[in-house]
Design a protein around this motif. Sequence first.
Motif, PDB file in Angstrom:
ATOM      1  N   PHE A  14       0.836  -1.207   0.000  1.00 52.45           N
ATOM      2  CA  PHE A  14       0.000   0.000   0.000  1.00 52.45           C
ATOM      3  C   PHE A  14       0.864   1.249   0.000  1.00 52.45           C
ATOM      4  O   PHE A  14       2.084   1.175   0.070  1.00 52.45           O
ATOM      5  N   GLU A  15       0.231   2.373  -0.085  1.00 56.61           N
ATOM      6  CA  GLU A  15       0.843   3.709  -0.109  1.00 56.61           C
ATOM      7  C   GLU A  15       1.654   3.912  -1.392  1.00 56.61           C
ATOM      8  O   GLU A  15       2.876   3.796  -1.420  1.00 56.61           O
ATOM      9  N   ARG A  16       0.941   4.255  -2.435  1.00 56.73           N
ATOM     10  CA  ARG A  16       1.550   4.419  -3.763  1.00 56.73           C
ATOM     11  C   ARG A  16       2.460   5.642  -3.795  1.00 56.73           C
ATOM     12  O   ARG A  16       2.082   6.734  -3.378  1.00 56.73           O
ATOM     13  N   SER A  17       3.657   5.442  -4.307  1.00 52.28           N
ATOM     14  CA  SER A  17       4.591   6.553  -4.469  1.00 52.28           C
ATOM     15  C   SER A  17       4.397   7.192  -5.844  1.00 52.28           C
ATOM     16  O   SER A  17       3.672   6.668  -6.683  1.00 52.28           O
ATOM     17  N   GLY A  18       5.036   8.335  -6.072  1.00 53.35           N
ATOM     18  CA  GLY A  18       4.953   8.976  -7.372  1.00 53.35           C
ATOM     19  C   GLY A  18       4.806  10.479  -7.276  1.00 53.35           C
ATOM     20  O   GLY A  18       4.772  11.075  -6.196  1.00 53.35           O
ATOM     21  N   LEU A  19       4.696  11.105  -8.429  1.00 53.60           N
ATOM     22  CA  LEU A  19       4.675  12.563  -8.503  1.00 53.60           C
ATOM     23  C   LEU A  19       3.413  13.156  -7.884  1.00 53.60           C
ATOM     24  O   LEU A  19       3.457  14.246  -7.308  1.00 53.60           O
ATOM     25  N   ILE A  20       2.281  12.459  -8.005  1.00 51.76           N
ATOM     26  CA  ILE A  20       1.040  13.002  -7.454  1.00 51.76           C
ATOM     27  C   ILE A  20       1.142  13.102  -5.933  1.00 51.76           C
ATOM     28  O   ILE A  20       0.761  14.121  -5.337  1.00 51.76           O
ATOM     29  N   ARG A  21       1.669  12.067  -5.287  1.00 55.10           N
ATOM     30  CA  ARG A  21       1.836  12.115  -3.832  1.00 55.10           C
ATOM     31  C   ARG A  21       2.795  13.242  -3.438  1.00 55.10           C
ATOM     32  O   ARG A  21       2.534  13.981  -2.491  1.00 55.10           O
TER      33      ARG A  21
ATOM     34  N   PHE B  68      -3.701   5.105  -1.899  1.00 54.50           N
ATOM     35  CA  PHE B  68      -3.471   4.162  -0.800  1.00 54.50           C
ATOM     36  C   PHE B  68      -3.268   2.742  -1.332  1.00 54.50           C
ATOM     37  O   PHE B  68      -2.243   2.118  -1.084  1.00 54.50           O
ATOM     38  N   GLU B  69      -4.229   2.232  -2.065  1.00 61.01           N
ATOM     39  CA  GLU B  69      -4.104   0.888  -2.636  1.00 61.01           C
ATOM     40  C   GLU B  69      -3.198   0.937  -3.865  1.00 61.01           C
ATOM     41  O   GLU B  69      -3.268   1.852  -4.675  1.00 61.01           O
ATOM     42  N   CYS B  70      -2.315  -0.059  -3.998  1.00 58.30           N
ATOM     43  CA  CYS B  70      -1.429  -0.104  -5.159  1.00 58.30           C
ATOM     44  C   CYS B  70      -0.778  -1.473  -5.245  1.00 58.30           C
ATOM     45  O   CYS B  70      -0.952  -2.318  -4.360  1.00 58.30           O
ATOM     46  N   ASP B  71       0.008  -1.703  -6.304  1.00 56.85           N
ATOM     47  CA  ASP B  71       0.738  -2.955  -6.427  1.00 56.85           C
ATOM     48  C   ASP B  71       2.113  -2.809  -5.781  1.00 56.85           C
ATOM     49  O   ASP B  71       2.532  -1.722  -5.395  1.00 56.85           O
ATOM     50  N   GLU B  72       2.815  -3.928  -5.680  1.00 52.36           N
ATOM     51  CA  GLU B  72       4.100  -3.909  -4.971  1.00 52.36           C
ATOM     52  C   GLU B  72       5.141  -3.074  -5.692  1.00 52.36           C
ATOM     53  O   GLU B  72       6.015  -2.470  -5.059  1.00 52.36           O
ATOM     54  N   LYS B  73       5.062  -2.997  -6.997  1.00 53.05           N
ATOM     55  CA  LYS B  73       6.061  -2.255  -7.768  1.00 53.05           C
ATOM     56  C   LYS B  73       6.090  -0.784  -7.387  1.00 53.05           C
ATOM     57  O   LYS B  73       7.153  -0.148  -7.403  1.00 53.05           O
ATOM     58  N   ARG B  74       4.926  -0.230  -7.003  1.00 52.08           N
ATOM     59  CA  ARG B  74       4.852   1.214  -6.735  1.00 52.08           C
ATOM     60  C   ARG B  74       4.582   1.541  -5.271  1.00 52.08           C
ATOM     61  O   ARG B  74       4.380   2.699  -4.919  1.00 52.08           O
ATOM     62  N   CYS B  75       4.588   0.521  -4.408  1.00 56.28           N
ATOM     63  CA  CYS B  75       4.219   0.761  -3.009  1.00 56.28           C
ATOM     64  C   CYS B  75       5.394   1.295  -2.204  1.00 56.28           C
ATOM     65  O   CYS B  75       6.562   1.184  -2.599  1.00 56.28           O
TER      66      CYS B  75
END
Length: 254
Positions: free
Chosen positions: A196-203, A235-242
């Motif tokens: 959980f807790e998706r990373s990235g530019l939006i966050r 919040f929900e995401c896959d392991e690649k982006r968590c």
Amino acid sequence: MSDKVQDFQDEEYCFPYHYVSEMPRKGGFVQHFVDTWGMNYISTIEYVLERLQEVDSSSIVDVGCGDGRLAREMALNFPDKYIAGIDYSSRAIALARAMNQDLKGVVFHSLDITSESHERKYDVAVLMEVFEHIPPEDSARFLEGLCSLLTPDGILLLTVPHSNKPVEYKHYRHFSCDCISEIFSKHFDVIEVRPFERSGLIRKFLEVILCNRFFVLNNRRLSGFIYKIQKKYLFECDEKRCQRIFVKARLKSL
């Protein structure tokens, strides 16, 4: 002073507000404190509380409770359950007790579970952002101490940082889903592993809006709106982006 006036004053002491403002000796006057991880932390507390609702239990222990915030929220949300917080740090426990004197439904113990026993067993143990603070060489003893806190078939709810995140200065290691499952599978039947807790530019963008070097967003509606966005979409995401992992497990039968 009348009792009513004193009651008003006592209500102010639910938080040590006099400690927020800093003396100018550090180079300038500051009257706010910003937890840059606050949005992530509160959303994780909410998630843990939601998952606790699914578990039939009468007692919960927050292991590595720190200042007692999660234990406090558990006591407020589950007033019919016995709630305890345990931490190795006596300073953390002193703060937890001070911050929760208004609640009768939670108790705190200073305890090193790797070397000290505890008189009570619990139906559920929660380890929220704790296991990464345990030195790897102590993890076996820590897990044995954790198991000793649980009733037969007791449930464990766990969150840890994912290895997608660089190891922070306060941590010994971060984990992948397979890694954390392997570590706990010796003592527990792993029921669920969820990134959980998706990373990235939006966050990052939302975090900058909440606080940056120029301002801190204090408007409750706007900050609440940002919080809802991250809960709904990030919040929900896959392991690649968590950035973190949630684990639910059951203590193995002897």
